[in-house]
Design a protein around this motif. Structure first.
Motif, PDB file in Angstrom:
ATOM      1  N   UNK A 129      25.998 -25.695 -16.352  1.00 50.18           N
ATOM      2  CA  UNK A 129      26.938 -26.804 -16.139  1.00 50.18           C
ATOM      3  C   UNK A 129      26.945 -27.166 -14.661  1.00 50.18           C
ATOM      4  N   UNK A 130      27.280 -28.423 -14.383  1.00 53.96           N
ATOM      5  CA  UNK A 130      27.333 -28.863 -12.992  1.00 53.96           C
ATOM      6  C   UNK A 130      28.651 -29.599 -12.768  1.00 53.96           C
ATOM      7  N   UNK A 131      29.434 -29.124 -11.830  1.00 61.27           N
ATOM      8  CA  UNK A 131      30.756 -29.701 -11.596  1.00 61.27           C
ATOM      9  C   UNK A 131      31.183 -29.397 -10.169  1.00 61.27           C
ATOM     10  N   UNK A 132      31.865 -30.341  -9.543  1.00 59.21           N
ATOM     11  CA  UNK A 132      32.395 -30.123  -8.186  1.00 59.21           C
ATOM     12  C   UNK A 132      31.319 -29.655  -7.203  1.00 59.21           C
ATOM     13  N   UNK A 133      30.098 -30.170  -7.355  1.00 60.30           N
ATOM     14  CA  UNK A 133      29.041 -29.800  -6.412  1.00 60.30           C
ATOM     15  C   UNK A 133      28.471 -28.409  -6.648  1.00 60.30           C
ATOM     16  N   UNK A 134      28.826 -27.800  -7.786  1.00 62.82           N
ATOM     17  CA  UNK A 134      28.337 -26.440  -8.068  1.00 62.82           C
ATOM     18  C   UNK A 134      27.593 -26.440  -9.403  1.00 62.82           C
ATOM     19  N   UNK A 156      15.609 -19.215 -17.244  1.00 63.55           N
ATOM     20  CA  UNK A 156      16.293 -19.074 -15.944  1.00 63.55           C
ATOM     21  C   UNK A 156      15.442 -19.743 -14.854  1.00 63.55           C
ATOM     22  N   UNK A 157      14.112 -19.556 -14.945  1.00 63.82           N
ATOM     23  CA  UNK A 157      13.225 -20.211 -13.974  1.00 63.82           C
ATOM     24  C   UNK A 157      13.402 -21.731 -14.053  1.00 63.82           C
ATOM     25  N   UNK A 158      13.401 -22.275 -15.277  1.00 66.76           N
ATOM     26  CA  UNK A 158      13.560 -23.726 -15.433  1.00 66.76           C
ATOM     27  C   UNK A 158      14.918 -24.182 -14.901  1.00 66.76           C
ATOM     28  N   UNK A 159      15.952 -23.405 -15.215  1.00 64.20           N
ATOM     29  CA  UNK A 159      17.300 -23.790 -14.773  1.00 64.20           C
ATOM     30  C   UNK A 159      17.398 -23.739 -13.244  1.00 64.20           C
ATOM     31  N   UNK A 160      16.762 -22.739 -12.635  1.00 67.16           N
ATOM     32  CA  UNK A 160      16.803 -22.643 -11.163  1.00 67.16           C
ATOM     33  C   UNK A 160      16.009 -23.794 -10.535  1.00 67.16           C
ATOM     34  N   UNK A 161      14.859 -24.098 -11.136  1.00 65.65           N
ATOM     35  CA  UNK A 161      14.062 -25.200 -10.576  1.00 65.65           C
ATOM     36  C   UNK A 161      14.857 -26.504 -10.623  1.00 65.65           C
ATOM     37  N   UNK A 162      15.553 -26.721 -11.760  1.00 67.91           N
ATOM     38  CA  UNK A 162      16.352 -27.950 -11.888  1.00 67.91           C
ATOM     39  C   UNK A 162      17.522 -27.923 -10.898  1.00 67.91           C
ATOM     40  N   UNK A 163      18.175 -26.761 -10.770  1.00 62.37           N
ATOM     41  CA  UNK A 163      19.330 -26.665  -9.859  1.00 62.37           C
ATOM     42  C   UNK A 163      18.899 -26.890  -8.405  1.00 62.37           C
ATOM     43  N   UNK A 164      17.682 -26.414  -8.081  1.00 61.04           N
ATOM     44  CA  UNK A 164      17.174 -26.584  -6.709  1.00 61.04           C
ATOM     45  C   UNK A 164      16.995 -28.054  -6.359  1.00 61.04           C
ATOM     46  N   UNK A 165      16.810 -28.887  -7.398  1.00 67.26           N
ATOM     47  CA  UNK A 165      16.543 -30.313  -7.137  1.00 67.26           C
ATOM     48  C   UNK A 165      17.740 -31.208  -7.437  1.00 67.26           C
ATOM     49  N   UNK A 166      18.783 -30.683  -8.118  1.00 66.36           N
ATOM     50  CA  UNK A 166      19.889 -31.581  -8.487  1.00 66.36           C
ATOM     51  C   UNK A 166      20.770 -31.849  -7.270  1.00 66.36           C
ATOM     52  N   UNK A 167      21.861 -32.630  -7.477  1.00 61.71           N
ATOM     53  CA  UNK A 167      22.628 -32.983  -6.277  1.00 61.71           C
ATOM     54  C   UNK A 167      23.787 -32.020  -6.003  1.00 61.71           C
ATOM     55  N   UNK A 168      23.769 -30.867  -6.633  1.00 61.52           N
ATOM     56  CA  UNK A 168      24.806 -29.883  -6.311  1.00 61.52           C
ATOM     57  C   UNK A 168      24.470 -29.223  -4.975  1.00 61.52           C
ATOM     58  N   UNK A 169      25.492 -28.582  -4.381  1.00 61.95           N
ATOM     59  CA  UNK A 169      25.231 -27.949  -3.081  1.00 61.95           C
ATOM     60  C   UNK A 169      25.073 -26.433  -3.193  1.00 61.95           C
ATOM     61  N   UNK A 170      25.674 -25.859  -4.240  1.00 64.88           N
ATOM     62  CA  UNK A 170      25.645 -24.401  -4.411  1.00 64.88           C
ATOM     63  C   UNK A 170      25.245 -24.094  -5.849  1.00 64.88           C
ATOM     64  N   UNK A 171      24.496 -23.010  -6.054  1.00 67.26           N
ATOM     65  CA  UNK A 171      24.157 -22.582  -7.424  1.00 67.26           C
ATOM     66  C   UNK A 171      24.729 -21.180  -7.653  1.00 67.26           C
ATOM     67  N   UNK A 172      25.304 -21.007  -8.836  1.00 69.42           N
ATOM     68  CA  UNK A 172      25.953 -19.724  -9.145  1.00 69.42           C
ATOM     69  C   UNK A 172      25.350 -19.142 -10.414  1.00 69.42           C
ATOM     70  N   UNK A 173      25.047 -17.853 -10.387  1.00 69.90           N
ATOM     71  CA  UNK A 173      24.599 -17.153 -11.602  1.00 69.90           C
ATOM     72  C   UNK A 173      25.708 -16.198 -12.032  1.00 69.90           C
ATOM     73  N   UNK A 174      26.041 -16.236 -13.322  1.00 69.88           N
ATOM     74  CA  UNK A 174      27.087 -15.344 -13.816  1.00 69.88           C
ATOM     75  C   UNK A 174      26.803 -14.981 -15.267  1.00 69.88           C
ATOM     76  N   UNK A 175      27.653 -14.139 -15.860  1.00 66.06           N
ATOM     77  CA  UNK A 175      27.423 -13.729 -17.248  1.00 66.06           C
ATOM     78  C   UNK A 175      28.622 -14.081 -18.118  1.00 66.06           C
ATOM     79  N   UNK A 176      28.382 -14.286 -19.392  1.00 64.60           N
ATOM     80  CA  UNK A 176      29.461 -14.540 -20.342  1.00 64.60           C
ATOM     81  C   UNK A 176      29.827 -13.216 -21.035  1.00 64.60           C
TER      82      UNK A 176
END
Ligand SMILES: CCCCC/C=C/C(=O)SCCNC(=O)CCNC(=O)[C@H](O)C(C)(C)COP(=O)(O)OP(=O)(O)OC[C@H]1O[C@@H](n2cnc3c(N)ncnc32)[C@H](O)[C@@H]1OP(=O)(O)O
Length: 378
Positions: A129-134, A156-176
């Motif tokens: 998910x992407x919200x509030x720049x995160x 996870x690789x695909x998600x990180x590659x996309x996050x690296x290019x999206x307009x968010x400023x910070x990326x967070x990894x967590x668990x459910x």
């Protein structure tokens, strides 16, 4: 009675060869030709990586004069080659072969699937998910303690590659759920391809190199919100994050020796650097499990929060950080990472070579079998 997967795993292990899996000159030539046959443009970043590996494999370390700043293309190529430092020719050859092989197989697996190129991936076991720049990447396999399957590594690789290019400023990894992550899904070892254990080890090596490489090269601030216990690769990778927040319920366990394996995620370099060699050895060699407070005292964790207020406090903090100037944050991150980027990639390669040997060992076979046949839990 052992399950069919466990028995077939054992039989394959007993018959596997002990030959080292270094790429030969012939493999390298084949990969060079295979590159020419790719239908899809792999993108500039990948082309630069391949260029650098090719030059390193054929000519050795870069000793060309640095091109002028205005010659952008030559400078990008030079930077990429030069970043490989003194990486041995043999390792560069092997990395090149593995990279081309992963490009070819992802191309053939997307063939015949209409829209496969343009479709935004729908992840089965990740919630992104992407919200509030995160951008938040949440491991979402709570009933299996978020153990990482082969598909999840790729996602996870695909998600990180996309996050690296999206307009968010910070990326967070967590668990459910109650765990952050229980590490590698040990069933990954039972999924044996037609080429047997050798092919399996080679595939795992490619997967792992790419996976860890993505964390090394991630361009933005990367935060781990460790919501519960963490095991194996989910712990070692923390040394590649910029910030690690932990619930006071989290524990940090790297039982590689118990599993007949050896450390990955660049931890053989990052852990001694972070906590000193003696503390790192207790974790990585003897499998000592740390509490969140111990991990914080040793520098692996940035800050510990009470479990009852963990989510609220962490997200409030991150939302405030996400409003800081993004380019300044990226620049600072890159400066910090560039100091040791080359060392980290070399460590990743070394650790994977060692693991390939471990995966073929009886110690590892027995440990995986004991877990799968429900004899042993960590
Ligand atoms: C290909 C690249 C390789 C990269 C190298 C990576 C190395 C590593 O990450 S090494 C670390 C591997 N992880 C483990 O060895 C953990 C194994 N799991 C356990 O010891 C325990 O499950 C536990 C301590 C994590 C949790 O114990 P408990 O609270 O008692 O919960 P359960 O054991 O009942 O677990 C629930 C459910 O989840 C399955 N599961 C948990 N972890 C894994 C795992 N790593 N791999 C596969 N499956 C896992 C567990 O089997 C249970 O499943 P069900 O019985 O079907 O409910």
């Amino acid at each position: 009675m052992l399950s069919r997967e466990v028995s077939s795993f054992l039989v394959q292990q007993m018959h596997m060869s002990q030959t080292a899996m270094r790429a030969s000159h012939k493999d390298f030539e084949t990969a060079v030709n295979q590159m020419k046959l790719l239908k899809k443009d792999p993108g500039n970043e990948m082309k630069l990586k391949l260029y650098a590996l090719y030059k390193q494999a054929t000519e050795g370390p870069c000793n060309m004069p640095k091109p002028g700043v205005l010659d952008l293309i030559s400078k990008a190529k030079w930077d990429s080659w030069n970043a490989l430092g003194s990486l041995p020719k043999e390792t560069a050859r092997q990395n090149y072969v593995e990279l081309v092989s992963s490009l070819s197989s992802s191309e053939s697996s997307s063939q015949g699937k209409p829209g496969a190129d343009s479709k935004q991936p729908g992840y089965e076991t990740l919630v992104v998910t992407s919200e509030d720049g995160i951008t938040k990447i949440m491991l979402n396999r709570p009933t299996k303690k978020n153990a990482i399957t082969t598909q999840m590594y790729q996602d996870i690789v695909l998600a990180l590659e996309a996050a690296g290019k999206d307009d968010s400023t910070i990326t967070v990894l967590t668990g459910n759920g109650d765990y952050y992550c229980s590490g590698n899904d040990l069933n990954n070892f039972t999924d044996i391809p037609p080429g047997g254990i050798e092919e399996q080890a080679k595939n795992n090596a490619i997967l792992l190199r790419n996976f860890v490489g993505c964390f090394i090269d991630f361009p933005k601030p990367l935060v781990a919100a460790v919501n519960g216990p963490a095991v194996g690769i989910s712990v070692t990778l923390l040394g590649l994050f910029d910030i690690v927040y932990a619930s006071d319920r989290a524990t940090f366990h790297t039982p590689f020796t118990h599993l007949g394996q050896s450390p990955e995620g660049c931890s053989s370099y990052t852990f001694p650097k972070i906590m000193g060699p003696a503390k790192a050895a207790e974790m990585l060699i003897f499998g000592k499990k740390l509490t969140a407070r111990e991990a914080c005292a040793q520098g692996l964790v940035t800050e510990v929060f009470p479990d009852s207020t963990f989510q609220k406090e962490v997200w409030t903090r991150l939302k405030a950080y996400s409003k800081l100037p993004p380019n300044a944050m990226r620049t600072s991150k890159q400066l910090i990472r560039n100091v040791e980027r080359e060392k980290l990639h070399a460590t990743n390669s070394e650790e994977i070579s060692a693991l390939q040997g471990r995966w073929r060992s009886e110690e590892c076979t027995n440990a995986v079998m004991n877990f799968l046949s429900r004899k042993v839990k960590l």
